[in-house]
Design an enzyme around this catalytic site. Structure first.
Site, short mmCIF file in Angstrom:
data_model
loop_
_atom_site.label_atom_id
_atom_site.label_comp_id
_atom_site.label_asym_id
_atom_site.label_seq_id
_atom_site.Cartn_x
_atom_site.Cartn_y
_atom_site.Cartn_z
CD GLN A 1 -3.17 0.52 1.26
OE1 GLN A 1 -3.56 -0.47 1.65
NE2 GLN A 1 -4.05 1.40 0.83
CG PHE B 1 -0.24 9.28 -3.75
CD1 PHE B 1 1.22 9.26 -3.86
CD2 PHE B 1 -0.96 10.11 -3.09
CE1 PHE B 1 1.84 10.47 -3.64
CE2 PHE B 1 -0.34 11.34 -2.68
CZ PHE B 1 1.05 11.45 -2.76
N GLY B 2 -1.84 4.67 -3.18
CA GLY B 2 -2.58 3.77 -3.63
C GLY B 2 -2.26 2.38 -3.31
CB ILE B 3 -3.96 -0.70 -3.52
CG1 ILE B 3 -4.78 -0.48 -2.57
CG2 ILE B 3 -3.53 -2.31 -3.25
CD1 ILE B 3 -5.95 -1.01 -2.56
CB VAL B 4 1.78 -1.81 -4.98
CG1 VAL B 4 2.66 -2.42 -6.05
CG2 VAL B 4 1.97 -0.31 -4.87
CE LYS C 1 1.79 5.13 -6.97
NZ LYS C 1 2.69 5.82 -6.51
CG ASP D 1 6.95 10.50 0.71
OD1 ASP D 1 7.24 10.80 1.98
OD2 ASP D 1 5.96 10.15 0.52
#
Ligand SMILES: *[C@@H]1O[C@H](CO)[C@@H](O)[C@H](O)[C@H]1NC(C)=O
Ligand SMILES: *[C@@H]1O[C@H](CO)[C@@H](O)[C@H](O)[C@H]1NC(C)=O
Ligand SMILES: *[C@@H]1O[C@H](CO)[C@@H](O)[C@H](O)[C@H]1NC(C)=O
Ligand SMILES: *[C@@H]1O[C@H](CO)[C@@H](O)[C@H](O)[C@H]1NC(C)=O
Ligand SMILES: *[C@@H]1O[C@H](CO)[C@@H](O)[C@H](O)[C@H]1NC(C)=O
Ligand SMILES: *[C@@H]1O[C@H](CO)[C@@H](O)[C@H](O)[C@H]1NC(C)=O
Ligand SMILES: *[C@@H]1O[C@H](CO)[C@@H](O)[C@H](O)[C@H]1NC(C)=O
Ligand SMILES: *[C@@H]1O[C@H](CO)[C@@H](O)[C@H](O)[C@H]1NC(C)=O
Ligand SMILES: *[C@@H]1O[C@H](CO)[C@@H](O)[C@H](O)[C@H]1NC(C)=O
Ligand SMILES: *[C@@H]1O[C@H](CO)[C@@H](O)[C@H](O)[C@H]1NC(C)=O
Ligand SMILES: *[C@@H]1O[C@H](CO)[C@@H](O)[C@H](O)[C@H]1NC(C)=O
Length: 811
Positions: free
Chosen positions: A506, A509-512, A526, A623
């Site tokens: 996760q 910005f989203g699920i992998v 992603k 980041d």
């Protein structure tokens, strides 16, 4: 050998008995034969096939030659097995083989053939093409069973391929005649060397005699004369996963030309002059003494027509100076000042108009820019020189040499440039060039000012448009990114319809998801969650940016997929997932030994340096965290997640933003407090990661790793920081250096933090003593953040934004 004659053949024999003249068609059918004195002539009368004897010989050979010049034999079938008299006969056998017999029916030659292509109703036909190709075809299926172009003798004709099929290993080489009166195989072989950057070699038995040099997009690097005949020929050089070959076509069918590996060991390009009725040599190799392989040894360069043909490259000296000026000397040269193997200590100089060195051991990356090539070469200690792999235009692609530079020559012009790595101490500038540098510096400063001013105007204009501030990439530039777009069906199929068991992580910005393309390639998809804070802008941002970045320590994006509101990024799949997965897992952590940790640290540092300085774009990641450092099979770290990355222009050291995006624990104080970020914010995050890697602990919540490291530093008990999962402590000095560097990176004041290039230098140098770190204070007062949770807020709504950071000298 007894063979039954088929009925048709008997009829044919009868017919030929009545017509004693030579065959003059270009075609031979299965029932016919060719005897000495009969010929096949190609339809436009360019080539002729038949039996011949070389000068001063009575031996008979079956061959093909130019009709206008019967001496110019381009192909010989039975070269190693001559017929002793004129009783030879060529037949097409039922099994799809061509065979040459003598009068006692002994087979002196036969064509190899793949019998699999022979089916029912097989009806072979032999044709001499106007290109000089003798083709055996099955008329029924119209498939080629055998052709002489696949089995060259010593000549390369238009339309032929000199090279190798990389899948099957099938190779087409030229081999010389023994002498001009004997077509049997001689000493010289001309072939395509497919290792490294492919190039054509002439072998003299088992020694390399001559190289053409690699293909530079226009000509061979050492045969730049080819360029001047571009109006007569089109040259092809094909290099892909399946095959490597060189070939040519003539632009007019009235140009007759051939490339011959002659019996003297010279590769010649000959062109027929119909007026003089002779063959003219257009170019050849080896041509001068400098062309003989490795004449000047390692790091030597040869200059034709010079009494002292050999010289050492700049920065190198003769290994045995007394012998150096002897013309046959090949002992080579050695480096004057050793390489430091850091970006700081080494540099390149340009060697223009040269035949590029033997590329047998070179590494080729055709798809990267020359700028990236430079960075790669600088970053890799084993890289000794680089050059564009394609010299057309401004040059593109990358060839890197990792072993001694051998067999170079000044080409008297020529498009190829070699960048030779030497210690910076060798790159001193003379007074004259200093003046030039000053002039250039002044004028480029003026230019920069001008550009900045224009940029400022443009920027002001842009600001007026709504989104200019937040997104650095506009939608249309997405098209320029040249990124493959996958369709949604492919993605769904690859990921089991985005099935929950395929989830591997996760991200911010989203699920992998993990997936597998039909080709077998494993991918990570992603998928940006619907309510994700990564909007279209960030998505475009990431896609466009990452598509242009290429570095071994950055994750590679393979493509993207946009379908209604779905947005997905397709990455290469990383077997070992991410650093946090290893580092903060009790069991996995133990597999990370000291060496591996150090390599991961160096890798991240290199990736970051590339982002900050060395890519064509200056990028702040914003980041950087353990979760965004992916690990491949060999535990090479790759920085990922560029959704928040920002470009910055040269002198725009600090950027302010209203939206603070990042991950607490890794964010620098000035970014959290004031929304100011710069490359030094990334340096801060790097420092934190460095401490995490050393300690195996997260910098999170009440576990303030920065404060802890500082405390140990003050108590001079740094060894306590080391992860207990790492066993030996024989590397105390290295550990202490790493922590020292980490503490420099997390200093409160951005200006105090080192740049990534200094970080790399400090990490890699044993004897360099870094400055003492200053106390990282602000962290204590604002501790208590939860790390690894994505964090975003608008300043003004925060209670801490009143705090400002002051950098007090000598704190
Ligand atoms: C080849 O053809 C000639 C006539 O052109 C004939 O005399 C001879 O017997 C044939 N030989 C074979 C082996 O078919
Ligand atoms: C054969 O001899 C003739 C006459 O001497 C000469 O013109 C020709 O070039 C020679 N051919 C070859 C292949 O050497
Ligand atoms: C031709 O040479 C072969 C050997 O190569 C021999 O068997 C045959 O008898 C010879 N024929 C003639 C007509 O000399
Ligand atoms: C075809 O037959 C001849 C004679 O029988 C043999 O020498 C040759 O190898 C065969 N060729 C193939 C492709 O089987
Ligand atoms: C025969 O040669 C011509 C040109 O001379 C070429 O266009 C054609 O493709 C060739 N045919 C085959 C089957 O190779
Ligand atoms: C048979 O040989 C021809 C000519 O070398 C080649 O083009 C063809 O692909 C081969 N076929 C098979 C089935 O290997
Ligand atoms: C060149 O090609 C043209 C058209 O294909 C043909 O008419 C002509 O005969 C060719 N010339 C030669 C020398 O092959
Ligand atoms: C020959 O080489 C020497 C040493 O590099 C150089 O100084 C000289 O100019 C060269 N001579 C010619 C004619 O190029
Ligand atoms: C390539 O590498 C091999 C093995 O290290 C070495 O023997 C050879 O000389 C190298 N070739 C060149 C051209 O540097
Ligand atoms: C290199 O670029 C070409 C053209 O853009 C593309 O077809 C090829 O797949 C790329 N190769 C690699 C290894 O990325
Ligand atoms: C440096 O280059 C060599 C030769 O291409 C390669 O094997 C090695 O992996 C490279 N090392 C790094 C750190 O990129």
């Amino acid at each position: 050998m007894k063979r039954k004659l088929p009925k048709q053949l008997i009829i044919a024999l009868f017919m030929f008995a009545c017509i004693p003249v030579a065959l003059s068609s270009d075609t031979l059918y299965g029932s016919q034969n060719i005897t000495d004195g009969q010929y096949l002539i190609s339809s436009n009368g360019i080539f002729e096939l038949g039996f011949f004897s070389p000068n001063y010989s009575t031996d008979r050979f079956l061959g093909i030659w130019f009709k206008v010049s019967t001496d110019a034999v381009v192909w010989v079938s039975n070269r190693d097995n001559p017929l002793k008299n004129t009783s030879g006969i060529l037949n097409i056998l039922n099994n799809g083989s061509l065979a040459l017999y003598d009068s006692s029916e002994r087979m002196v030659w036969s064509s190899s053939s793949n019998a699999t292509s022979i089916q029912n109703g097989f009806s072979p036909v032999l044709q001499l093409n106007d290109s000089g190709n003798l083709i055996l075809k099955d008329q029924t299926s119209n498939t080629i069973i055998w052709q002489s172009f696949d089995h060259p003798t010593d000549s390369l004709l238009a339309g032929m391929k000199l090279g190798k099929n990389l899948k099957t290993g099938f190779e087409r080489v030229l081999s010389s005649w023994k002498n001009s009166n004997d077509p049997s195989e001689g000493n010289y072989i001309c072939m395509m060397d497919t290792e490294g950057a492919p190039e054509v070699l002439i072998w003299d038995k088992d020694k390399i005699r001559y190289r053409t040099g690699m293909w530079n997009g226009i000509s061979f690097s050492g045969l730049t004369q080819m360029i001047s005949y571009g109006d007569l020929f089109t040259f092809s050089f094909v290099w892909n996963n399946d095959e490597v070959w060189y070939g040519f076509e003539t632009k007019s069918n009235s140009t007759l030309s051939r490339v011959v590996m002659n019996d003297a060991g010279i590769l010649q390009r000959l062109v027929w002059d119909p007026n003089q009725q002779t063959w003219n040599e257009f170019w050849s190799g080896p041509q001068d003494e400098c062309d003989y392989y490795a004449k000047c040894g390692s790091f030597g360069i040869c200059q034709p027509n010079n009494v002292t043909a050999c010289n050492c490259l700049r920065g190198f000296e003769a290994t045995t100076p007394t012998e150096w000026y002897m013309r046959d000397y090949s002992g080579g040269c050695k480096r004057e000042a050793p390489l430091g193997c850091t970006a700081r200590s080494d540099g390149f100089y340009e060697l223009k108009g040269v035949k590029l060195p033997d590329s047998n051991n070179a590494t080729v990356e055709a798809n990267i820019s020359v700028e990236d090539c430079k960075v790669r070469c600088l970053m890799n200690c084993s890289c000794l020189a680089y050059s564009p792999s394609d010299s057309r235009g401004k040059g593109s692609g990358c060839v890197m040499w990792n072993t001694a530079l051998i067999d170079m020559k000044y080409m008297n012009g020529g498009p190829d440039v070699l960048y030779v790595k030497v210690s910076k101490s060798e790159l001193g500038t003379s007074k004259k060039s200093q003046l030039v540098v000053i002039v250039v510096a002044i004028s480029s400063a003026a230019l920069v000012l001008l550009i900045c001013f224009v940029g400022f105007l443009i920027r002001r204009k842009k600001r007026n448009s709504k989104q200019a501030e937040k997104s650095l990439v506009q939608k249309d530039s997405f098209k320029d990114a040249d990124l493959p777009v996958f369709d949604i069906e492919t993605i769904l199929q690859a990921t089991d319809n985005l099935f929950v068991t395929n989830v591997v992580g996760q991200g911010g910005f989203g699920i992998v998801y993990k997936g597998k393309l039909p080709s077998g390639q494993e991918i990570a998809v992603k998928r940006l969650t619907g309510n994700s804070s990564q909007g279209l802008n960030e998505f475009m941002n990431e896609v466009t940016l990452i598509a242009k970045l290429q570095h071994r320590n950055l994750v590679r994006v393979l493509g993207c997929c946009i379908h209604n509101n779905e947005r997905m990024l397709i990455y290469e799949f990383m077997k070992n997932r991410s650093l946090n997965f290893f580092l903060f897992d009790a069991e996995k952590r133990a597999t990370l030994n000291w060496r591996t940790r150090l390599e991961i640290v160096t890798g991240i540092a290199r990736g970051l340096l590339y982002l900050h300085h060395d890519s064509r774009y200056n990028i702040i990641h914003r980041d950087l965290k353990a979760a965004n450092v992916l690990l491949d099979e060999e535990m090479n770290p790759k920085i990922s997640d560029f959704g928040t990355a920002r470009l910055f222009e040269g002198d725009q050291a600090v950027i302010s933003t209203e939206t603070v995006i990042g991950t607490r624990g890794y964010m620098s104080p000035e970014y959290i407090m004031e929304g100011k970020f710069s490359v030094k914010s990334d340096v801060y995050s790097f420092g934190v990661i460095l401490l995490e890697i050393m300690s195996g602990k997260r910098n999170q919540g009440n576990q303030n790793l920065v404060a802890y490291a500082w405390k140990l530093w003050e108590e001079q008990s740094i060894l306590k920081l080391l992860d207990e999962a790492v066993e030996s402590t024989t590397f105390a000095a290295e550990l202490s250096r790493c922590v020292h560097v980490a503490l420099l990176c997390v200093q409160e004041c951005p200006d105090d933090r080192p740049s990534m290039s200094s970080v790399i230098m400090m990490l890699s140098s044993d004897n360099l003593v870094p400055p003492a770190p200053k106390k990282p204070s602000i962290w204590r007062s604002i501790g208590g953040f939860t790390a690894d949770r994505h964090y975003s807020y608008e300043s003004g709504s925060s209670s801490v934004d009143q705090l400002t950071i002051t950098c007090i000298e000598g704190r």
